[in-house]
Motif scaffolding. Sequence first.
Motif, PDB file in Angstrom:
ATOM      1  N   THR A 199      37.644  38.355  44.923  1.00  0.00           N
ATOM      2  CA  THR A 199      37.113  39.507  45.758  1.00  0.00           C
ATOM      3  C   THR A 199      38.152  40.542  45.986  1.00  0.00           C
ATOM      4  OG1 THR A 199      38.121  38.358  47.799  1.00  0.00           O
ATOM      5  CG2 THR A 199      35.975  37.614  47.231  1.00  0.00           C
ATOM      6  N   ARG A 200      37.438  41.608  46.312  1.00  0.00           N
ATOM      7  CA  ARG A 200      38.295  42.877  46.489  1.00  0.00           C
ATOM      8  C   ARG A 200      39.445  42.732  47.722  1.00  0.00           C
ATOM      9  NH1 ARG A 200      38.417  47.769  44.700  1.00  0.00           N
ATOM     10  NH2 ARG A 200      36.587  47.398  43.303  1.00  0.00           N
ATOM     11  N   GLU A 201      38.976  42.007  48.597  1.00  0.00           N
ATOM     12  CA  GLU A 201      39.865  42.016  49.778  1.00  0.00           C
ATOM     13  C   GLU A 201      40.978  41.067  49.500  1.00  0.00           C
ATOM     14  OE1 GLU A 201      41.448  42.493  53.301  1.00  0.00           O
ATOM     15  OE2 GLU A 201      39.781  43.356  52.849  1.00  0.00           O
TER      16      GLU A 201
ATOM     17  N   ALA B 174      44.386  49.287  36.971  1.00  0.00           N
ATOM     18  CA  ALA B 174      43.795  50.535  37.050  1.00  0.00           C
ATOM     19  C   ALA B 174      42.287  50.311  37.008  1.00  0.00           C
ATOM     20  CB  ALA B 174      43.879  51.567  35.824  1.00  0.00           C
ATOM     21  N   GLY B 175      41.732  49.310  36.099  1.00  0.00           N
ATOM     22  CA  GLY B 175      40.539  48.867  36.181  1.00  0.00           C
ATOM     23  C   GLY B 175      39.955  48.423  37.392  1.00  0.00           C
ATOM     24  N   ILE B 176      40.647  47.376  37.847  1.00  0.00           N
ATOM     25  CA  ILE B 176      40.331  46.837  39.361  1.00  0.00           C
ATOM     26  C   ILE B 176      40.280  48.086  40.302  1.00  0.00           C
ATOM     27  CG2 ILE B 176      41.155  45.344  41.340  1.00  0.00           C
ATOM     28  CD1 ILE B 176      42.246  43.587  38.861  1.00  0.00           C
ATOM     29  N   GLU B 177      41.177  49.003  40.601  1.00  0.00           N
ATOM     30  CA  GLU B 177      41.016  50.226  41.327  1.00  0.00           C
ATOM     31  C   GLU B 177      39.901  50.892  41.306  1.00  0.00           C
ATOM     32  OE1 GLU B 177      42.704  50.606  44.086  1.00  0.00           O
ATOM     33  OE2 GLU B 177      44.056  48.838  43.629  1.00  0.00           O
ATOM     34  N   ALA B 178      39.311  51.056  39.985  1.00  0.00           N
ATOM     35  CA  ALA B 178      38.156  51.986  39.571  1.00  0.00           C
ATOM     36  C   ALA B 178      36.734  51.104  39.821  1.00  0.00           C
ATOM     37  CB  ALA B 178      38.279  52.377  38.189  1.00  0.00           C
ATOM     38  N   ALA B 179      36.854  49.731  40.077  1.00  0.00           N
ATOM     39  CA  ALA B 179      35.722  48.949  39.964  1.00  0.00           C
ATOM     40  C   ALA B 179      35.017  49.446  41.356  1.00  0.00           C
ATOM     41  CB  ALA B 179      36.275  47.661  40.108  1.00  0.00           C
ATOM     42  N   GLY B 180      33.538  49.307  40.990  1.00  0.00           N
ATOM     43  CA  GLY B 180      32.752  49.613  42.185  1.00  0.00           C
ATOM     44  C   GLY B 180      32.188  48.393  42.951  1.00  0.00           C
TER      45      GLY B 180
ATOM     46  N   THR C  80      31.874  43.788  39.309  1.00  0.00           N
ATOM     47  CA  THR C  80      32.361  44.561  38.351  1.00  0.00           C
ATOM     48  C   THR C  80      33.270  43.613  37.349  1.00  0.00           C
ATOM     49  OG1 THR C  80      32.630  46.415  39.620  1.00  0.00           O
ATOM     50  CG2 THR C  80      34.011  46.431  37.520  1.00  0.00           C
ATOM     51  N   ILE C  81      32.880  43.571  36.052  1.00  0.00           N
ATOM     52  CA  ILE C  81      33.402  42.877  34.899  1.00  0.00           C
ATOM     53  C   ILE C  81      34.496  43.919  34.358  1.00  0.00           C
ATOM     54  CG2 ILE C  81      33.263  41.603  32.663  1.00  0.00           C
ATOM     55  CD1 ILE C  81      30.474  40.662  33.717  1.00  0.00           C
ATOM     56  N   VAL C  82      35.801  43.505  34.457  1.00  0.00           N
ATOM     57  CA  VAL C  82      36.911  44.459  33.856  1.00  0.00           C
ATOM     58  C   VAL C  82      37.383  43.893  32.857  1.00  0.00           C
ATOM     59  CG1 VAL C  82      38.856  45.428  34.248  1.00  0.00           C
ATOM     60  CG2 VAL C  82      37.253  45.520  36.234  1.00  0.00           C
ATOM     61  N   MET C  83      37.484  44.635  31.535  1.00  0.00           N
ATOM     62  CA  MET C  83      38.180  44.156  30.405  1.00  0.00           C
ATOM     63  C   MET C  83      39.057  45.296  30.126  1.00  0.00           C
ATOM     64  SD  MET C  83      34.890  43.108  28.092  1.00  0.00           S
ATOM     65  CE  MET C  83      33.161  42.535  28.982  1.00  0.00           C
TER      66      MET C  83
END
Length: 390
Positions: free
Chosen positions: A166-168, A76-82, A8-11
Amino acid sequence: MNDTPLVTIVMPCLNEEETLATCIRKALQGIDAAGIRGEVLIADNGSSDRSPEIALEEGARIISVSRKGYGSALRAGIEAAGGKWILMGDADDSYDFSNITPFIEKLKEGDDLVMGCRMPRGGGRIAKGAMPWKHRWIGNPVLTFIGRLFFKCPANDFHCGLRAFTREGYRVMNLQTIGMEFASEMVIKATLAGLKISEVPITLHPDGRSRAPHLRSWRDGWRHLRFMLLFSPRWLFLMPGIGITGVGSVGLGTLAFGQMIFGKAVLDVGTMMVCSMFLLVGTQLLWLAVFTREFAVSQGFLPPNRRLRRVLDAISLEWGLVLGILMGSGGMLLLGLAFLEWQHAGFQGLSYSANMRRIIPASTLIILGIQFLFGSFSLGVLGLKTERRD
């Protein structure tokens, strides 16, 4: 068919209608070029222009973040990333999202945090007009040097906004800040947690906006520096405290037995008073180093320090109280001896030098005793907070 995105690319976005469409298109091109499933997520932080509509038109997913701040939008963007992997970057077209393959390759190799590097030292490039001179030659080099010195971080560009993780790894970092300090906190915590960090050289381009950037050079630079200092009590309090305490202790202990002469320079009770001040200030800095470290651990900002924990476990609250009482009693004893000397002289004038040579150590010991008494109680309170958090 599995449609779950791998990246997921978060901006973060706040009124970026001039450049947002270009950034989203490049990001989608970059995902295709990397040959992976991915998505683009826009964390809108209260835009009043057409940014939300543009994001949807270009095929990005968008979330609304009401809490203001660069860190708030990204969190918020990272938490919502899939995606299993997250790549973050500004939506001002200064970063080329079409070339994210090097970041993806590093993540595939098992790296936890992949930093973009704009600086020539790390193989990066800054296009003409892309970075103000004060950022290029003062801000970034100074903050990067401090980050490498204080935290042993391997990054050559401590504050590059284009980075992947990474999410982890993100969970391990346990980031807390909501402002511009978010970028510093990420690198610092990743380093302290022992995560695998690597760098990818990139090119920084001039941003495509006609308005001034959200970044405020001196204000935000100071916020980053302040955060780094507060995050490193060893350099802010401990090292200066050790040095100042050492100078004060040696000077006070030596001058207590008589003046010192170096050529034409005579060090006497005036210097002794200064040494007493050094000793008291240095001791206070040492206490602040311990307080700050314990508070940072209790709040999850810093990981526990095993060596410090062993020392604090060995030196209990009761031992600190006993040491404070002994210091205070020693000071009162010296003060009592000085009073007897004055009484013996019929409460008349005494030799200034001899009298101060008794009173200065006495006063110093009494103040140190008070520091240890109340410092031990304060440390005990922080210790209870740490245990409750654990």
